[in-house]
Design a protein around this motif. Structure first.
Motif, PDB file in Angstrom:
ATOM      1  N   ASP A 182       7.618  83.019   0.449  1.00 37.53           N
ATOM      2  CA  ASP A 182       9.040  82.692   0.484  1.00 37.53           C
ATOM      3  C   ASP A 182       9.794  83.613   1.435  1.00 37.53           C
ATOM      4  O   ASP A 182       9.500  84.813   1.535  1.00 37.53           O
ATOM      5  CB  ASP A 182       9.636  82.792  -0.921  1.00 37.53           C
ATOM      6  N   GLY A 218      13.254  79.578   3.931  1.00 36.52           N
ATOM      7  CA  GLY A 218      12.351  78.605   3.334  1.00 36.52           C
ATOM      8  C   GLY A 218      10.951  79.173   3.178  1.00 36.52           C
ATOM      9  O   GLY A 218      10.662  80.305   3.581  1.00 36.52           O
ATOM     10  N   ARG A 219      10.075  78.385   2.579  1.00 34.06           N
ATOM     11  CA  ARG A 219       8.696  78.825   2.347  1.00 34.06           C
ATOM     12  C   ARG A 219       7.887  78.575   3.622  1.00 34.06           C
ATOM     13  O   ARG A 219       7.843  77.445   4.148  1.00 34.06           O
ATOM     14  CB  ARG A 219       8.084  78.087   1.161  1.00 34.06           C
ATOM     15  N   ALA A 278       0.228  73.901   3.392  1.00 35.39           N
ATOM     16  CA  ALA A 278       1.109  72.861   2.859  1.00 35.39           C
ATOM     17  C   ALA A 278       0.920  72.700   1.354  1.00 35.39           C
ATOM     18  O   ALA A 278       1.887  72.541   0.604  1.00 35.39           O
ATOM     19  CB  ALA A 278       0.864  71.542   3.583  1.00 35.39           C
ATOM     20  N   GLN A 324       6.934  74.831   3.683  1.00 35.20           N
ATOM     21  CA  GLN A 324       7.841  73.845   4.268  1.00 35.20           C
ATOM     22  C   GLN A 324       7.820  73.925   5.788  1.00 35.20           C
ATOM     23  O   GLN A 324       8.071  72.931   6.477  1.00 35.20           O
ATOM     24  CB  GLN A 324       9.272  74.107   3.781  1.00 35.20           C
ATOM     25  N   ILE A 350       5.373  68.581   7.506  1.00 37.08           N
ATOM     26  CA  ILE A 350       6.102  69.845   7.468  1.00 37.08           C
ATOM     27  C   ILE A 350       6.729  70.099   8.833  1.00 37.08           C
ATOM     28  O   ILE A 350       6.352  69.496   9.838  1.00 37.08           O
ATOM     29  CB  ILE A 350       5.186  71.041   7.095  1.00 37.08           C
ATOM     30  N   PRO A 389       8.735  66.869  10.869  1.00 33.33           N
ATOM     31  CA  PRO A 389       7.628  66.436  10.004  1.00 33.33           C
ATOM     32  C   PRO A 389       7.008  65.087  10.344  1.00 33.33           C
ATOM     33  O   PRO A 389       5.935  64.770   9.841  1.00 33.33           O
ATOM     34  CB  PRO A 389       8.276  66.399   8.606  1.00 33.33           C
ATOM     35  N   VAL A 401      15.741  71.408   6.934  1.00 35.85           N
ATOM     36  CA  VAL A 401      14.333  71.392   6.567  1.00 35.85           C
ATOM     37  C   VAL A 401      14.090  70.574   5.301  1.00 35.85           C
ATOM     38  O   VAL A 401      13.209  69.702   5.261  1.00 35.85           O
ATOM     39  CB  VAL A 401      13.794  72.828   6.402  1.00 35.85           C
ATOM     40  N   ALA A 402      14.841  70.838   4.264  1.00 33.72           N
ATOM     41  CA  ALA A 402      14.629  70.128   2.997  1.00 33.72           C
ATOM     42  C   ALA A 402      14.818  68.628   3.168  1.00 33.72           C
ATOM     43  O   ALA A 402      14.023  67.823   2.666  1.00 33.72           O
ATOM     44  CB  ALA A 402      15.568  70.674   1.928  1.00 33.72           C
ATOM     45  N   LEU A 435      11.880  67.066   5.219  1.00 34.38           N
ATOM     46  CA  LEU A 435      10.673  66.878   4.409  1.00 34.38           C
ATOM     47  C   LEU A 435      10.841  65.725   3.438  1.00 34.38           C
ATOM     48  O   LEU A 435       9.929  64.893   3.272  1.00 34.38           O
ATOM     49  CB  LEU A 435      10.339  68.162   3.655  1.00 34.38           C
ATOM     50  N   GLU A 436      12.002  65.651   2.807  1.00 36.39           N
ATOM     51  CA  GLU A 436      12.256  64.570   1.852  1.00 36.39           C
ATOM     52  C   GLU A 436      12.176  63.207   2.535  1.00 36.39           C
ATOM     53  O   GLU A 436      11.567  62.267   2.015  1.00 36.39           O
ATOM     54  CB  GLU A 436      13.628  64.760   1.222  1.00 36.39           C
ATOM     55  N   ARG A 450       8.526  62.256   3.546  1.00 35.56           N
ATOM     56  CA  ARG A 450       7.594  62.026   2.438  1.00 35.56           C
ATOM     57  C   ARG A 450       8.043  60.914   1.486  1.00 35.56           C
ATOM     58  O   ARG A 450       7.335  60.606   0.529  1.00 35.56           O
ATOM     59  CB  ARG A 450       7.414  63.332   1.658  1.00 35.56           C
TER      60      ARG A 450
END
Length: 278
Positions: A136, A140-141, A160, A165, A206, A231, A252-253, A256-257, A260
Motif C-alpha cells: 500500500d 494506491g496499492r 494483481a 492496482q 491494472i 487497464p 485508478v479506482a 479498474l472498475e 472489470r
C-alpha cells in the motif's frame, strides 16, 4: 473519485552516483512542477546498469551496492517528499548484490523488490530475488517488477492477485543484439518491450507504468519508450525512443472498475484448470 497524475521516465544514468542524483533531483522537480503524484524512474538509475550482457565480457566492478536502509535511499526519500517515487538501484545485503527497485515517499521506504528473472549473463553480477508482493502507498496499492520480470505473465498476475492496482516496471531494456536497425523505433526488442507493457496491463486489468533507461551505456543501446498504460491496454502517454517523461491523468479506482465490469480477468480465472506447469 478523482484523477491522479502519474509519470514514467526514460533517461540516461551512469556510474557516477552524485551525477545520477542530480538527474533524479531534476526529474523529481519537473514532476512536482507538473503536479505528478506517482513517478517511476528506470532500473539502475542510482549507479547505472551493466556495461554488457555478453558472457565473459570485460566489465567494470558494476554499480555501487547500496543498503535499502542506507543514506542514499534516505536521500531519495527526501527528494520524493510528498510524491511517491519508484527507482532502481543495486542493493547490498551482506555479501550479496541484488538488482532492486525501491518505492519511497518523504516518510521512507514503502516497498522493495529484488529482480527475480535474470536474462543472459546478469546472474554473474546479481543474486536473484524470490517473490512478488504488492504493498500500500498514498497513491494506491502498487506491485513492482524489473525489466525481464515482465516477460513472464506470472509476475504481473501474482501482483494483481495480491491486490495491486498499479503495476510499475522499471527497466534497462536494450535494443536488439543482432541485426539492429538504425532506427530504434523499428527495433524488434522495442516492439517486444511495448507488447509486454500493453499485455500485462490488459490481462490483469491494472494501470501500468513502464520506465526505462535511455541513450547508451557500455555496449547497450536502450529503447527508452517509457509509458503509462490504462487497464484496457491502451497507451495514454509514451516518450517514444528518446528521453522524456510520459505523463497521464487517471482515476485508478474508476479505471479498474470500468475495465472489470463485464469481463473480469481475475474474477473469471479457473485455477483448477491450470495445474500443468504451475
Amino acid at each position: 473519485m478523482t484523477a491522479m497524475r502519474m509519470a514514467a521516465v526514460a533517461a540516461a544514468f551512469g556510474r557516477d552516483l552524485e551525477a545520477d542524483f542530480q538527474v533524479v533531483a531534476r526529474l523529481v522537480a519537473e514532476a512536482r512542477a507538473r503536479e505528478v503524484r506517482l513517478l517511476a524512474l528506470p532500473e539502475a538509475c542510482l549507479g547505472g546498469y551493466l556495461l554488457s550482457l555478453d558472457d565473459g565480457a570485460d566489465l567494470d566492478d558494476g554499480p555501487p551496492a547500496l543498503a535499502v536502509d542506507g543514506p542514499e535511499i534516505r536521500r531519495l526519500a527526501a527528494l520524493a517528499g510528498e510524491m511517491t517515487v519508484v527507482a532502481g538501484y543495486c542493493e547490498a545485503d551482506g555479501d550479496l548484490r541484488y538488482n532492486s527497485v525501491v518505492c519511497v515517499t518523504g516518510d521512507g521506504v514503502l516497498g522493495n523488490h529484488r529482480k527475480v528473472h535474470q536474462p543472459l549473463s546478469e546472474d554473474a553480477s546479481y543474486a536473484s530475488g524470490a517473490q512478488f508482493r504488492a504493498f500500500d502507498t498514498p497513491v494506491g496499492r502498487i506491485g513492482m517488477m524489473i525489466c525481464y520480470d515482465k516477460a513472464f505473465p506470472e509476475s504481473a498476475r501474482a501482483l494483481a492477485l495480491d491486490g495491486a492496482q498499479i503495476g510499475v516496471c522499471v527497466s534497462a531494456w536494450p535494443g536488439s543484439r543482432t541485426n539492429a536497425p538504425a532506427d530504434l523505433a523499428e527495433d524488434r526488442w522495442k516492439r517486444r518491450f511495448d507488447l509486454f507493457d500493453r499485455a500485462r496491463a490488459l490481462e490483469n486489468q491494472i494501470v501500468w507504468l513502464s520506465a526505462n533507461q535511455a541513450g547508451t551505456f557500455g555496449t547497450l543501446r536502450f529503447v527508452a519508450s517509457a509509458k503509462v498504460v490504462e487497464p484496457g491496454g491502451d497507451v495514454l502517454a509514451d516518450t517514444g525512443v528518446g528521453a522524456g517523461m510520459a505523463v497521464a491523468d487517471l482515476d485508478v479506482a474508476r479505471a479498474l472498475e470500468t475495465a472489470r465490469r463485464a469481463m473480469g480477468h481475475l474474477r473469471d480465472r479457473r485455477p483448477d484448470a491450470y495445474a500443468v506447469g504451475a
